[in-house]
Write a protein that holds these residues in place. Structure first.
Motif, mmCIF file in Angstrom:
data_model
loop_
_atom_site.group_PDB
_atom_site.id
_atom_site.type_symbol
_atom_site.label_atom_id
_atom_site.label_comp_id
_atom_site.label_asym_id
_atom_site.label_seq_id
_atom_site.Cartn_x
_atom_site.Cartn_y
_atom_site.Cartn_z
ATOM 1 N N LEU A 103 1.164 -1.433 0.352
ATOM 2 C CA LEU A 103 -0.096 0.083 -0.196
ATOM 3 C C LEU A 103 0.849 1.455 -0.175
ATOM 4 C CD1 LEU A 103 -3.056 0.744 1.945
ATOM 5 C CD2 LEU A 103 -1.708 2.221 1.938
ATOM 6 N N ILE A 104 1.721 1.165 0.766
ATOM 7 C CA ILE A 104 3.111 2.455 0.910
ATOM 8 C C ILE A 104 3.449 2.597 -0.823
ATOM 9 C CG2 ILE A 104 4.413 2.977 2.474
ATOM 10 C CD1 ILE A 104 4.223 1.449 4.592
ATOM 11 N N ALA A 105 4.214 1.053 -0.790
ATOM 12 C CA ALA A 105 4.627 1.863 -1.848
ATOM 13 C C ALA A 105 3.731 2.668 -3.922
ATOM 14 C CB ALA A 105 4.708 0.286 -2.640
ATOM 15 N N THR A 106 2.662 1.504 -3.399
ATOM 16 C CA THR A 106 1.871 2.386 -4.133
ATOM 17 C C THR A 106 0.999 3.836 -4.070
ATOM 18 O OG1 THR A 106 -0.260 1.150 -3.741
ATOM 19 C CG2 THR A 106 1.353 -0.277 -5.503
ATOM 20 N N HIS A 107 0.954 4.244 -2.710
ATOM 21 C CA HIS A 107 0.033 5.200 -2.503
ATOM 22 C C HIS A 107 1.700 5.739 -2.198
ATOM 23 C CE1 HIS A 107 -3.044 2.170 -3.879
ATOM 24 N NE2 HIS A 107 -3.671 3.691 -4.300
#
Length: 212
Positions: A18-22
């Motif tokens: 989630l952090i990597a994509t947002h």
């Protein structure tokens, strides 16, 4: 954050993804002027330290890096897909009339300790990595890199920013996607989201359904 068990996401890889994509996080701090929040694109290094590191940079004119000392406790909030859910999307509503509206979303709260890096080498490396990652995501045929600009200009821009690092102590994930509803209601919600073009939220909810 209020976290019922059925919405808790504890898989480290799911939180990292989630952090990597947002990567735009809200950095929440408590300084001399009270609570503050800065919205920054972060780089996640899950293998660094005991629980991983977040790295970013702020403007030199931003008082954050001078008002807070190394080791200050901070919170970074990352949000992914989100959207309104109508009771009408649940088949059971039309039988029992016992459903109400809600809002579904996926978030990760990262708790950690702040470290300031007023260091040109650190900032240059961070900016180079962030640029490579986001130019690739933008699918630029000729990705921009720092050497595309005049070296003196880049040197001046790098002097105008300060690096920050968050040493992660724990991560809390809340994936609220109607997991507390009947299976037919969950599937009905997914179908209605798809029909309205909310594909990302529909896909996230679909991933919570049993396979097969």
């Amino acid at each position: 954050m209020y976290l019922p068990a059925h919405f808790a996401e504890e898989r480290p890889q799911a939180l990292h993804d989630l952090i990597a994509t947002h990567p735009l996080g809200a950095l929440v701090t408590q300084g001399p002027s009270g609570l503050d929040a800065n919205h920054l694109p972060f780089e996640l290094d899950p293998a660094a330290g005991s629980h991983g590191l977040l790295r970013a940079h702020v403007a030199r004119n931003n008082p954050l890096w001078q008002e807070l000392q190394d080791g200050a406790g901070v919170l970074v909030v990352f949000q992914a897909e989100q959207g309104y859910i109508s009771p009408n999307w649940y088949p059971s509503k039309h039988e029992t009339h016992k459903q109400v509206p809600t809002w579904n979303y996926r978030v990760v709260h990262v708790h950690g300790r702040l470290c300031i890096h007023d260091d040109e080498r650190y900032v240059r490396g961070l900016v180079a990595r962030l640029t490579r990652a986001h130019e690739a995501r933008a699918q630029e045929p000729r990705p921009w890199k720092m050497t595309d600009s005049d070296s003196g200009y880049i040197d001046g821009m790098l002097k105008s920013i300060v690096g920050i690092e968050v040493e992660i102590s724990r991560m809390v994930g809340k994936f609220k996607l109607s997991q507390n509803k009947e299976m037919r209601d969950r599937q009905g919600m997914v179908e209605q989201l798809q029909a309205r073009g909310q594909d990302a939220l529909a896909e996230a909810a679909q991933q919570t359904l049993p396979k097969g």
